[in-house]
Design a protein around this motif. Structure first.
Motif, PDB file in Angstrom:
ATOM      1  N   CYS A 220      18.070   6.097  -0.643  1.00  0.00           N
ATOM      2  CA  CYS A 220      17.137   6.667  -1.621  1.00  0.00           C
ATOM      3  C   CYS A 220      17.866   7.608  -2.578  1.00  0.00           C
ATOM      4  CB  CYS A 220      16.021   7.423  -0.911  1.00  0.00           C
ATOM      5  SG  CYS A 220      14.818   6.381  -0.050  1.00  0.00           S
ATOM      6  N   ALA A 221      18.811   8.374  -2.047  1.00  0.00           N
ATOM      7  CA  ALA A 221      19.563   9.314  -2.874  1.00  0.00           C
ATOM      8  C   ALA A 221      20.391   8.576  -3.917  1.00  0.00           C
ATOM      9  CB  ALA A 221      20.468  10.177  -1.991  1.00  0.00           C
ATOM     10  N   VAL A 222      21.029   7.483  -3.508  1.00  0.00           N
ATOM     11  CA  VAL A 222      21.832   6.692  -4.446  1.00  0.00           C
ATOM     12  C   VAL A 222      20.952   6.125  -5.551  1.00  0.00           C
ATOM     13  CG1 VAL A 222      23.205   4.587  -4.709  1.00  0.00           C
ATOM     14  CG2 VAL A 222      23.651   6.134  -2.805  1.00  0.00           C
ATOM     15  N   LEU A 223      19.809   5.590  -5.181  1.00  0.00           N
ATOM     16  CA  LEU A 223      18.901   5.040  -6.193  1.00  0.00           C
ATOM     17  C   LEU A 223      18.371   6.129  -7.107  1.00  0.00           C
ATOM     18  CD1 LEU A 223      17.382   2.652  -7.359  1.00  0.00           C
ATOM     19  CD2 LEU A 223      15.591   3.017  -5.636  1.00  0.00           C
ATOM     20  N   MET A 224      18.076   7.291  -6.545  1.00  0.00           N
ATOM     21  CA  MET A 224      17.530   8.385  -7.346  1.00  0.00           C
ATOM     22  C   MET A 224      18.521   8.866  -8.392  1.00  0.00           C
ATOM     23  SD  MET A 224      15.081  10.363  -8.161  1.00  0.00           S
ATOM     24  CE  MET A 224      13.864  10.187  -6.844  1.00  0.00           C
ATOM     25  N   VAL A 225      19.783   9.051  -8.003  1.00  0.00           N
ATOM     26  CA  VAL A 225      20.754   9.555  -8.981  1.00  0.00           C
ATOM     27  C   VAL A 225      21.056   8.491 -10.035  1.00  0.00           C
ATOM     28  CG1 VAL A 225      22.894   8.872  -7.790  1.00  0.00           C
ATOM     29  CG2 VAL A 225      22.862  10.918  -9.227  1.00  0.00           C
ATOM     30  N   ASN A 226      20.978   7.229  -9.652  1.00  0.00           N
ATOM     31  CA  ASN A 226      21.136   6.150 -10.633  1.00  0.00           C
ATOM     32  C   ASN A 226      20.003   6.185 -11.653  1.00  0.00           C
ATOM     33  OD1 ASN A 226      22.227   3.445 -11.580  1.00  0.00           O
ATOM     34  ND2 ASN A 226      20.155   2.873 -10.985  1.00  0.00           N
ATOM     35  N   ASN A 227      18.786   6.340 -11.168  1.00  0.00           N
ATOM     36  CA  ASN A 227      17.635   6.382 -12.068  1.00  0.00           C
ATOM     37  C   ASN A 227      17.558   7.689 -12.847  1.00  0.00           C
ATOM     38  OD1 ASN A 227      16.866   3.833 -11.264  1.00  0.00           O
ATOM     39  ND2 ASN A 227      15.424   4.561  -9.712  1.00  0.00           N
ATOM     40  N   VAL A 289      28.223  16.868  -4.388  1.00  0.00           N
ATOM     41  CA  VAL A 289      27.411  15.902  -5.115  1.00  0.00           C
ATOM     42  C   VAL A 289      26.034  16.488  -5.438  1.00  0.00           C
ATOM     43  CG1 VAL A 289      26.191  14.659  -3.246  1.00  0.00           C
ATOM     44  CG2 VAL A 289      26.986  13.422  -5.239  1.00  0.00           C
ATOM     45  N   ILE A 290      25.536  17.357  -4.588  1.00  0.00           N
ATOM     46  CA  ILE A 290      24.275  18.037  -4.879  1.00  0.00           C
ATOM     47  C   ILE A 290      24.448  18.950  -6.090  1.00  0.00           C
ATOM     48  CG2 ILE A 290      22.679  19.802  -4.038  1.00  0.00           C
ATOM     49  CD1 ILE A 290      22.962  18.568  -1.253  1.00  0.00           C
ATOM     50  N   VAL A 291      25.559  19.681  -6.118  1.00  0.00           N
ATOM     51  CA  VAL A 291      25.828  20.579  -7.239  1.00  0.00           C
ATOM     52  C   VAL A 291      25.956  19.786  -8.538  1.00  0.00           C
ATOM     53  CG1 VAL A 291      27.486  22.208  -8.227  1.00  0.00           C
ATOM     54  CG2 VAL A 291      26.938  22.310  -5.781  1.00  0.00           C
ATOM     55  N   ILE A 292      26.683  18.667  -8.482  1.00  0.00           N
ATOM     56  CA  ILE A 292      26.862  17.838  -9.679  1.00  0.00           C
ATOM     57  C   ILE A 292      25.516  17.326 -10.188  1.00  0.00           C
ATOM     58  CG2 ILE A 292      27.814  15.668 -10.561  1.00  0.00           C
ATOM     59  CD1 ILE A 292      30.148  16.051  -8.609  1.00  0.00           C
ATOM     60  N   THR A 293      24.684  16.872  -9.269  1.00  0.00           N
ATOM     61  CA  THR A 293      23.390  16.304  -9.671  1.00  0.00           C
ATOM     62  C   THR A 293      22.436  17.370 -10.187  1.00  0.00           C
ATOM     63  OG1 THR A 293      23.650  14.535  -8.030  1.00  0.00           O
ATOM     64  CG2 THR A 293      21.439  14.918  -8.887  1.00  0.00           C
ATOM     65  N   LEU A 294      22.452  18.540  -9.592  1.00  0.00           N
ATOM     66  CA  LEU A 294      21.555  19.611 -10.039  1.00  0.00           C
ATOM     67  C   LEU A 294      21.947  20.160 -11.405  1.00  0.00           C
ATOM     68  CD1 LEU A 294      20.978  21.665  -6.754  1.00  0.00           C
ATOM     69  CD2 LEU A 294      19.342  20.178  -7.924  1.00  0.00           C
ATOM     70  N   THR A 295      23.232  20.072 -11.735  1.00  0.00           N
ATOM     71  CA  THR A 295      23.708  20.678 -12.988  1.00  0.00           C
ATOM     72  C   THR A 295      24.154  19.651 -14.024  1.00  0.00           C
ATOM     73  OG1 THR A 295      25.973  20.875 -12.123  1.00  0.00           O
ATOM     74  CG2 THR A 295      24.476  22.736 -11.752  1.00  0.00           C
ATOM     75  N   GLY A 296      24.260  18.388 -13.638  1.00  0.00           N
ATOM     76  CA  GLY A 296      24.789  17.365 -14.537  1.00  0.00           C
ATOM     77  C   GLY A 296      23.925  17.142 -15.771  1.00  0.00           C
ATOM     78  N   LYS A 297      24.584  16.798 -16.876  1.00  0.00           N
ATOM     79  CA  LYS A 297      23.867  16.568 -18.133  1.00  0.00           C
ATOM     80  C   LYS A 297      24.242  15.242 -18.795  1.00  0.00           C
ATOM     81  CE  LYS A 297      23.486  21.523 -19.170  1.00  0.00           C
ATOM     82  NZ  LYS A 297      23.817  22.609 -20.129  1.00  0.00           N
ATOM     83  N   THR A 298      25.359  14.657 -18.387  1.00  0.00           N
ATOM     84  CA  THR A 298      25.842  13.444 -19.038  1.00  0.00           C
ATOM     85  C   THR A 298      25.867  12.269 -18.064  1.00  0.00           C
ATOM     86  OG1 THR A 298      28.164  13.903 -18.506  1.00  0.00           O
ATOM     87  CG2 THR A 298      27.278  14.844 -20.547  1.00  0.00           C
ATOM     88  N   PRO A 299      25.734  11.027 -18.560  1.00  0.00           N
ATOM     89  CA  PRO A 299      25.789   9.851 -17.690  1.00  0.00           C
ATOM     90  C   PRO A 299      27.026   9.780 -16.805  1.00  0.00           C
ATOM     91  CG  PRO A 299      24.954   9.233 -19.839  1.00  0.00           C
ATOM     92  CD  PRO A 299      25.394  10.663 -19.953  1.00  0.00           C
ATOM     93  N   PRO A 300      28.248  10.086 -17.299  1.00  0.00           N
ATOM     94  CA  PRO A 300      29.424  10.030 -16.422  1.00  0.00           C
ATOM     95  C   PRO A 300      29.313  10.950 -15.209  1.00  0.00           C
ATOM     96  CG  PRO A 300      30.119  10.055 -18.711  1.00  0.00           C
ATOM     97  CD  PRO A 300      28.651  10.322 -18.715  1.00  0.00           C
ATOM     98  N   GLU A 301      28.648  12.083 -15.368  1.00  0.00           N
ATOM     99  CA  GLU A 301      28.476  12.991 -14.235  1.00  0.00           C
ATOM    100  C   GLU A 301      27.595  12.358 -13.164  1.00  0.00           C
ATOM    101  OE1 GLU A 301      28.420  17.500 -15.611  1.00  0.00           O
ATOM    102  OE2 GLU A 301      27.265  16.248 -16.999  1.00  0.00           O
ATOM    103  N   PHE A 302      26.539  11.670 -13.594  1.00  0.00           N
ATOM    104  CA  PHE A 302      25.660  11.033 -12.628  1.00  0.00           C
ATOM    105  C   PHE A 302      26.316   9.811 -11.984  1.00  0.00           C
ATOM    106  CE2 PHE A 302      22.400  13.055 -15.487  1.00  0.00           C
ATOM    107  CZ  PHE A 302      22.041  14.042 -14.577  1.00  0.00           C
TER     108      PHE A 302
END
Length: 326
Positions: A220-227, A289-302
């Protein structure tokens, strides 16, 4: 499911017109030439980075089966279960590529290009490849049925394939209505783990159930960060993923919850299995990965977050499986 592997964008060029009887000055107008998909494109279309989500539940299910009946452990059945999981994962990736491409959803993508949406491959060809992998998964499942004698499992396999196709296929794909996470949790978590255990020893245990839940939440986490990466584009395409429904902030919070739940489940295993606490070392991947996802702004980060999450799920699953079995 799902997550596209990075590929070069489609290259288009125009061919100069040659003399002809087109009725236009200078002959026929220039024609756009689309690059034909290469072997690398097809490998990318399989989205290999999602395969850990197929391996982890099979490892956990096999470890649980070994715990129930170590002398009667069936390694051939374990390999068949792995083949089924991997083939279905690849099949759903190609089916997703086909369905989103013909539906026009990929017109809004900002991530890596897709085979169908980019025009690099004919939709029919992509669909045929998806069906081939579904067929290979079905053959592996049929072999398991013959070996175990549980012929009712044919119905379970059929439901898995149908659910995989209609994730983004058909007139009303449930992946477009916020149900994608439900699909991956059930089929790439519970069904994959419990099915692996059951086909080896004919029963399941609490370890298999909890392992399936952990694997399901990682999926679910993988799908969520993709979406989450495609949130704005999916909104434009009217693809109402769970990320779209809960919004940007809600999607980031849910991703965090999905990643952390397996570590709560790990508390149970740590109580009964001496080596299970070692699996907490995978937090070295989970926390960043939680930190990246909570703060990410660009597609490459996700995309980076997706890769790390998938790898963390694999190491978590293999590590916990080893702790259970040994």
């Amino acid at each position: 499911m799902w997550v596209a592997t990075a590929r070069k964008p489609v290259q288009k060029r125009t061919e100069p017109s040659r003399g002809g009887k087109s009725g236009r000055p200078g002959g026929q107008p220039p024609r756009a030439v689309v690059r034909t998909a290469t072997v690398g494109d097809w490998i990318g279309g399989a989205r290999l980075r999602t395969l850990p989500l197929a391996v982890s539940p099979v490892a956990l299910g096999t470890a649980s089966a070994y715990l129930l009946s170590a002398p009667g452990w069936h390694w051939v059945r374990a390999l068949l279960a792995l083949a089924v999981a991997v083939c279905l994962q690849i099949g759903v990736n190609y089916a997703n590529d086909y369905s989103d491409g013909v539906r026009g959803t990929d017109r809004y993508r900002v991530g890596p290009s897709r085979l169908t949406g980019s025009g690099a491959a004919k939709p029919r060809t992509v669909l045929i490849v998806a069906v081939v992998f579904f067929g290979l998964g079905a053959l592996g499942g049929l072999a398991l049925v013959v070996l175990t004698g549980y012929y009712w499992l044919i119905a379970v396999g059929a439901v898995c394939i149908v659910a995989a196709y209609f994730y983004t296929g058909g007139k009303r794909p449930y992946g477009y209505y916020g149900l994608g996470e439900v699909f991956v949790f059930v089929f790439f978590g519970l069904v994959a783990t419990l099915g692996t255990t059951f086909t080896q020893v004919g029963s399941v245990n609490i370890e298999s159930w909890l392992g399936g839940v952990a694997a399901g939440f990682f999926a679910c986490a993988v799908l969520m960060v993709n979406n989450l990466r495609d949130l704005e584009q999916d909104r434009l395409a009217k693809k109402h993923t769970l990320a779209v429904l809960v919004g940007n902030r809600g999607a980031r919070i849910l991703f965090t919850v999905f990643v952390l739940i397996p570590y709560l489940i790990l508390i149970f295993f740590s109580i009964f299995y001496a080596k299970a606490p070692l699996v907490y070392f995978t937090l070295l991947g989970a926390i960043p990965v939680i930190v990246i996802t909570l703060t990410g702004k660009t597609p490459p980060e996700f995309v980076l977050a997706l890769k790390i999450t998938s790898l963390t799920a694999l190491v978590f699953g293999l590590g916990l499986a080893a702790a259970i079995a040994f």
